[in-house]
Design an enzyme around this catalytic site. Structure first.
Site, PDB file in Angstrom:
ATOM      1  N   TYR A  75       0.848  -1.193   0.000  1.00 11.71           N
ATOM      2  CA  TYR A  75       0.000   0.000   0.000  1.00 11.71           C
ATOM      3  C   TYR A  75       0.880   1.239   0.000  1.00 11.71           C
ATOM      4  CZ  TYR A  75       0.767  -0.601   5.060  1.00 11.71           C
ATOM      5  OH  TYR A  75       1.321  -0.795   6.292  1.00 11.71           O
ATOM      6  N   ASP A 153       0.720  -3.998  23.551  1.00 10.62           N
ATOM      7  CA  ASP A 153       1.264  -5.349  23.381  1.00 10.62           C
ATOM      8  C   ASP A 153       1.589  -6.007  24.712  1.00 10.62           C
ATOM      9  OD1 ASP A 153       1.096  -5.138  20.653  1.00 10.62           O
ATOM     10  OD2 ASP A 153       3.231  -5.436  20.257  1.00 10.62           O
TER      11      ASP A 153
HETATM   12  C1  LIG Z   1       5.814  -6.583  11.095  1.00 11.27           C
HETATM   13  C2  LIG Z   1       4.775  -5.867  11.925  1.00 11.27           C
HETATM   14  C3  LIG Z   1       3.802  -5.116  11.308  1.00 11.27           C
HETATM   15  C4  LIG Z   1       2.827  -4.455  12.052  1.00 11.27           C
HETATM   16  N1  LIG Z   1       1.874  -3.725  11.406  1.00 11.27           N
HETATM   17  C5  LIG Z   1       0.937  -3.100  12.140  1.00 11.27           C
HETATM   18  C6  LIG Z   1      -0.083  -2.318  11.489  1.00 11.27           C
HETATM   19  O1  LIG Z   1      -0.117  -2.215  10.259  1.00 11.27           O
HETATM   20  N2  LIG Z   1      -1.008  -1.689  12.262  1.00 11.27           N
HETATM   21  C7  LIG Z   1      -1.007  -1.788  13.629  1.00 11.27           C
HETATM   22  O2  LIG Z   1      -1.879  -1.193  14.284  1.00 11.27           O
HETATM   23  N3  LIG Z   1      -0.065  -2.527  14.275  1.00 11.27           N
HETATM   24  C8  LIG Z   1       0.896  -3.176  13.559  1.00 11.27           C
HETATM   25  N4  LIG Z   1       1.845  -3.914  14.210  1.00 11.27           N
HETATM   26  C9  LIG Z   1       1.791  -4.057  15.677  1.00 11.27           C
HETATM   27  C10 LIG Z   1       2.362  -2.851  16.389  1.00 11.27           C
HETATM   28  O3  LIG Z   1       3.707  -2.596  15.977  1.00 11.27           O
HETATM   29  C11 LIG Z   1       2.351  -3.109  17.901  1.00 11.27           C
HETATM   30  O4  LIG Z   1       1.111  -3.660  18.289  1.00 11.27           O
HETATM   31  C12 LIG Z   1       2.553  -1.801  18.654  1.00 11.27           C
HETATM   32  O5  LIG Z   1       3.846  -1.292  18.382  1.00 11.27           O
HETATM   33  C13 LIG Z   1       2.393  -2.015  20.162  1.00 11.27           C
HETATM   34  O6  LIG Z   1       2.616  -0.800  20.797  1.00 11.27           O
HETATM   35  P1  LIG Z   1       3.080  -0.788  22.309  1.00 11.27           P
HETATM   36  O7  LIG Z   1       3.253   0.658  22.650  1.00 11.27           O
HETATM   37  O8  LIG Z   1       2.180  -1.621  23.141  1.00 11.27           O
HETATM   38  O9  LIG Z   1       4.498  -1.541  22.329  1.00 11.27           O
HETATM   39  P2  LIG Z   1       5.857  -1.140  21.593  1.00 11.27           P
HETATM   40  O10 LIG Z   1       5.622  -0.388  20.344  1.00 11.27           O
HETATM   41  O11 LIG Z   1       6.650  -2.411  21.503  1.00 11.27           O
HETATM   42  O12 LIG Z   1       6.565  -0.150  22.621  1.00 11.27           O
HETATM   43  C14 LIG Z   1       7.048  -0.627  23.857  1.00 11.27           C
HETATM   44  C15 LIG Z   1       8.123   0.344  24.315  1.00 11.27           C
HETATM   45  O13 LIG Z   1       8.549  -0.039  25.631  1.00 11.27           O
HETATM   46  C16 LIG Z   1       9.958   0.027  25.671  1.00 11.27           C
HETATM   47  N5  LIG Z   1      10.413  -0.930  26.700  1.00 11.27           N
HETATM   48  C17 LIG Z   1      10.351  -2.280  26.668  1.00 11.27           C
HETATM   49  N6  LIG Z   1      10.868  -2.803  27.795  1.00 11.27           N
HETATM   50  C18 LIG Z   1      11.247  -1.763  28.564  1.00 11.27           C
HETATM   51  C19 LIG Z   1      11.850  -1.668  29.848  1.00 11.27           C
HETATM   52  N7  LIG Z   1      12.117  -2.754  30.594  1.00 11.27           N
HETATM   53  N8  LIG Z   1      12.095  -0.453  30.326  1.00 11.27           N
HETATM   54  C20 LIG Z   1      11.824   0.659  29.620  1.00 11.27           C
HETATM   55  N9  LIG Z   1      11.237   0.636  28.382  1.00 11.27           N
HETATM   56  C21 LIG Z   1      10.969  -0.557  27.873  1.00 11.27           C
HETATM   57  C22 LIG Z   1      10.407  -0.354  24.273  1.00 11.27           C
HETATM   58  O14 LIG Z   1      11.709   0.123  24.023  1.00 11.27           O
HETATM   59  C23 LIG Z   1       9.359   0.347  23.423  1.00 11.27           C
HETATM   60  O15 LIG Z   1       9.697   1.677  23.157  1.00 11.27           O
HETATM   61  C24 LIG Z   1       2.836  -4.575  13.477  1.00 11.27           C
HETATM   62  C25 LIG Z   1       3.819  -5.336  14.106  1.00 11.27           C
HETATM   63  C26 LIG Z   1       4.777  -5.990  13.341  1.00 11.27           C
HETATM   64  C27 LIG Z   1       5.828  -6.827  14.047  1.00 11.27           C
END
Ligand SMILES: Cc1cc2nc3c(=O)[nH]c(=O)nc-3n(C[C@H](O)[C@H](O)[C@H](O)COP(=O)(O)OP(=O)(O)OC[C@H]3O[C@@H](n4cnc5c(N)ncnc54)[C@H](O)[C@@H]3O)c2cc1C
Length: 251
Positions: A75, A153
């Protein structure tokens, strides 16, 4: 409540929100259900300027090429100037139990060697120096304990087959901010519990539906024939499988 970090720094606050992703340390403390589940699927990505795309005839909308044990999503981004290319394969090595070294470019190329020349040409838009071994978790309740909860996540990692993982994290934040805003002084625990309760069923439905979408994309044999038969009956306006997803943030 005080959170102590590995570097010795300390942060004091009214609550702890574990938004620390797939391998959440906070989840270990709150739920303790071990590492995430490897799906055995591996994704490769690449973004190219749109004017480098040889055959531009399909890309007014998102395109998904599907085949046995693979799919390929394309896309346009940034006002259509670049194209995102996302190729996923179901690893045969993983299925054979080779859990340490699966999903290399050899498996990508092998799986796509059976696709059409047009798709193989566009596979060259995908980088092979980095990949994502995909994981999720079996949904469970109990992301909240006292003044600690999980978000995104950390709470409900989701395969990307509905493109919803990041969307779910944002939805969590909206609901959590609402329950916190509605809580009175000293009602943090109740606000976090209300947040989990409001998110719980959707946080089960989305990851499970994403798994099912992956099965539908990657299937072979009789399942593929049934899928193709059912898809052929659809009209372009028919979105019943995902209406619930985009209608609001309830399950
Ligand atoms: C290949 C791929 C494609 C994707 N495509 C899509 C899409 O098209 N649309 C969509 O909605 N989602 C998509 N996703 C999913 C999306 O990337 C995740 O669901 C999203 O990033 C989750 O956000 P989050 O903030 O929960 O976690 P994350 O983005 O993983 O952020 C967690 C943060 O916590 C930090 N952290 C971790 N442990 C610690 C610690 N002990 N101390 C301090 N900091 C820490 C990390 O460094 C990170 O910055 C995709 C995922 C993948 C793998």
């Amino acid at each position: 409540m005080v959170a102590r970090c590995a570097d010795g720094s300390e942060y004091e606050g009214a609550a702890l929100i574990g938004a620390d992703g797939l391998r959440s340390r906070v989840r270990e403390l709150v739920i303790g259900d071990g590492p995430p589940r490897p799906a055995g699927h591996v994704t490769y990505r690449g973004v190219v300027p749109f004017d480098q795309v040889k055959d531009q005839s399909h890309f007014d909308d998102m395109v998904i090429w599907i085949g046995p044990n693979l799919h390929f999503v394309q896309y346009r981004l940034r006002g259509g100037t670049v194209m995102n290319n996302v190729a996923t394969v179901v690893s045969r090595k993983f299925a054979r139990g080779e859990r340490e070294s699966y999903g290399g470019p050899d498996e990508l190329m092998e799986a796509f060697s059976r696709t059409t020349p047009q798709v193989r040409e566009m596979l060259s838009y995908v980088g092979t120096d980095k990949n994502w071994a995909l994981h999720d978790r079996d949904p469970v309740p109990g992301w909240t304990r006292g003044k600690v909860t999980l978000l995104g996540d950390a709470a409900h990692p989701t395969l990307q087959y509905l493109a919803q993982g990041a969307c779910m994290a944002i939805e969590d934040a909206v609901v959590l901010s609402k329950t916190l805003a509605a809580a009175g002084n000293g009602e943090i625990n109740a606000a976090l519990t209300a947040y989990e309760k409001e998110r719980y069923l959707r946080a089960i439905r989305v990851p499970i539906t994403a798994r099912i979408f992956g099965e539908i994309l990657h299937c072979d044999g009789g399942a593929r024939d049934l899928r193709n038969h059912l898809l052929a009956q659809r009209t372009p306006e028919n979105f019943w499988e995902v209406d619930w997803l985009y209608r609001g943030i309830e399950a």
